[in-house]
Design a protein around this motif. Structure first.
Motif, PDB file in Angstrom:
ATOM      1  N   PHE A  80      54.871  99.151  83.405  1.00 38.82           N
ATOM      2  CA  PHE A  80      55.095 100.516  83.866  1.00 38.82           C
ATOM      3  C   PHE A  80      56.433 101.044  83.362  1.00 38.82           C
ATOM      4  O   PHE A  80      57.291 100.286  82.910  1.00 38.82           O
ATOM      5  N   GLU A  81      56.579 102.344  83.445  1.00 39.47           N
ATOM      6  CA  GLU A  81      57.750 103.046  82.926  1.00 39.47           C
ATOM      7  C   GLU A  81      59.058 102.505  83.513  1.00 39.47           C
ATOM      8  O   GLU A  81      60.076 102.459  82.837  1.00 39.47           O
ATOM      9  N   TYR A 117      57.933  91.750  74.979  1.00 44.05           N
ATOM     10  CA  TYR A 117      57.783  93.148  74.567  1.00 44.05           C
ATOM     11  C   TYR A 117      58.922  93.519  73.629  1.00 44.05           C
ATOM     12  O   TYR A 117      60.051  93.032  73.757  1.00 44.05           O
ATOM     13  N   VAL A 118      58.636  94.373  72.659  1.00 49.36           N
ATOM     14  CA  VAL A 118      59.655  94.752  71.664  1.00 49.36           C
ATOM     15  C   VAL A 118      60.699  95.670  72.314  1.00 49.36           C
ATOM     16  O   VAL A 118      60.427  96.336  73.319  1.00 49.36           O
ATOM     17  N   LYS A 119      61.873  95.694  71.698  1.00 48.10           N
ATOM     18  CA  LYS A 119      63.013  96.414  72.284  1.00 48.10           C
ATOM     19  C   LYS A 119      62.685  97.863  72.626  1.00 48.10           C
ATOM     20  O   LYS A 119      62.993  98.349  73.689  1.00 48.10           O
ATOM     21  N   GLY A 120      62.066  98.568  71.709  1.00 47.36           N
ATOM     22  CA  GLY A 120      61.827  99.997  71.914  1.00 47.36           C
ATOM     23  C   GLY A 120      60.729 100.335  72.886  1.00 47.36           C
ATOM     24  O   GLY A 120      60.491 101.506  73.189  1.00 47.36           O
ATOM     25  N   SER A 121      60.027  99.309  73.413  1.00 44.04           N
ATOM     26  CA  SER A 121      58.869  99.615  74.270  1.00 44.04           C
ATOM     27  C   SER A 121      59.248  99.868  75.731  1.00 44.04           C
ATOM     28  O   SER A 121      58.411 100.259  76.520  1.00 44.04           O
ATOM     29  N   LYS A 122      60.529  99.653  76.078  1.00 38.92           N
ATOM     30  CA  LYS A 122      60.935  99.903  77.468  1.00 38.92           C
ATOM     31  C   LYS A 122      60.912 101.399  77.777  1.00 38.92           C
ATOM     32  O   LYS A 122      60.514 101.812  78.857  1.00 38.92           O
ATOM     33  N   ARG A 155      56.689 110.902  77.241  1.00 40.28           N
ATOM     34  CA  ARG A 155      56.956 109.567  77.766  1.00 40.28           C
ATOM     35  C   ARG A 155      55.645 108.856  78.124  1.00 40.28           C
ATOM     36  O   ARG A 155      54.660 109.501  78.496  1.00 40.28           O
ATOM     37  N   VAL A 156      55.674 107.524  78.041  1.00 41.75           N
ATOM     38  CA  VAL A 156      54.505 106.707  78.390  1.00 41.75           C
ATOM     39  C   VAL A 156      54.677 106.199  79.818  1.00 41.75           C
ATOM     40  O   VAL A 156      55.708 105.641  80.174  1.00 41.75           O
TER      41      VAL A 156
END
Length: 347
Positions: free
Chosen positions: A61-62, A149-154, A187-188
């Motif tokens: 989640f976000e 999870y990759v860095k930019g996925s947060k 935003r996701v």
């Protein structure tokens, strides 16, 4: 013609809270040491309990929290034939095969109309495709390297191509020219990834599960692409597939291509579509006739996983590969979109 198929049901059984991910993995747009054509031939058919494990999924989640949902699979007929692939000629290591057959789309009338406006950019550097007013389909490895999870996925965002620039046609200072797309970033809210993608569940990285669905924080109002069950090569007009994405070597451009598929296994398409990193995660589609109608309809039948290096008979060979939308994957993605299996009985 699109043939309707009865879809197995995927139902959630239990959901657990997990520790928040570290979000420390590096984004890799090209994968190494995956199970390729020779390896796929030797894979045993997964049992029902294996499939339940592989199709269980993580949701991030976000706010950085994470859950694991265990699923059950109902109404599935297992295929005893295993993974079937056809032989192919070897190729040299390259991503553009012969003449570069990609098309950069400059005309905004095309770029901002269906089907091209369904292509989106993912903030980690990949592409994706709109599959509902709130959902985007992309490749799992754009978000997760199998361990983290990759860095930019947060703080993941999705870029939708803008149809109008502010100022209604008046040229602004520094405005992009040559029809380059500009993006409206959203935003996701949450991300779903099947457990089959994670190392430790499938041993090595298994491309069969290289797909993910992102839920957007705000719905969009544009046309999106429907999902379809991937037919066999023989059932495709000219064996041709189509997809559009944002290739790295053509910065800021939407790049479209079509090509024929060379080989297939139960879960993967092997092809030599010209593509560069950045187009990974694009939705591959076909155009077939609707049953009992004269209308043609485009549907997503695979997710472009990108360019792969694979050991075949002790030698490194390459191909471009896509993950097929099988009845099981259709059921899972449909469940992620609707939150229930009632809307996912026919595909």
């Amino acid at each position: 013609t699109w043939h309707l198929k009865k879809i197995p049901q995927i139902v959630s059984e239990r959901t657990f809270s997990l520790d928040s991910p570290k979000f420390e993995a590096k984004t890799k747009l090209e994968l190494n040491s995956v199970c390729g054509i020779e390896c796929q031939r030797k894979l045993p058919v997964p049992s029902l309990s294996d499939l339940k494990d592989l199709l269980s999924y993580e949701t991030v989640f976000e706010n950085g929290t994470r859950t694991l949902t265990e699923v059950n699979v109902l109404g599935l007929a297992l295929d005893p034939a295993g993974n079937i692939t056809t032989r192919r000629s070897s190729r040299k290591k390259r991503q553009i095969y012969g003449t570069d057959s990609r098309f950069s789309i400059y005309d905004k009338r095309f770029m901002t109309n269906f089907p091209f406006n369904t292509a989106v950019k993912i903030s980690t550097g990949c592409s994706g495709i709109l599959i509902s007013p709130k959902h985007v389909l992309t490749a799992a490895h754009c978000l997760h390297n199998g361990k983290d999870y990759v860095k930019g996925s947060k703080r993941l965002r999705v870029g939708l191509m803008k149809t109008k620039s502010r100022g209604d046609g008046r040229k602004r200072k520094g405005a992009k020219r040559n029809g380059m797309p500009s993006f409206q970033w959203t935003r996701v809210k949450s991300t779903h990834i099947p457990k089959g993608w994670f190392k430790g569940v499938s041993g090595d990285i298994a491309l069969d599960y290289d797909y993910a669905v992102l839920e957007l924080k705000r719905p969009h109002k544009r046309k999106y692409m429907e999902l379809g069950i991937s037919p066999t090569i023989k059932m495709m007009p000219g064996s041709m597939i189509h997809f559009s994405g944002f290739d790295n070597d053509r910065s800021g451009q939407l790049v479209y291509r079509f090509c024929s598929i060379s080989d297939e296994s139960n879960d993967l398409f092997y092809q030599y579509c010209d593509a560069e990193p950045g187009s990974t995660g694009s939705g591959i589609y076909l155009r077939l006739k609707e049953p009992n109608k004269k209308k043609w309809k485009r549907k997503i039948i695979a997710v472009f996983s990108g360019h792969q290096w694979v050991d075949v008979n002790g030698e490194q060979q390459d191909y471009n590969v896509a993950v097929r939308i099988t009845p099981l994957k259709y059921a899972q993605i449909c469940f992620w979109i609707h939150g229930n299996d009632e809307n996912c009985t026919q595909g």
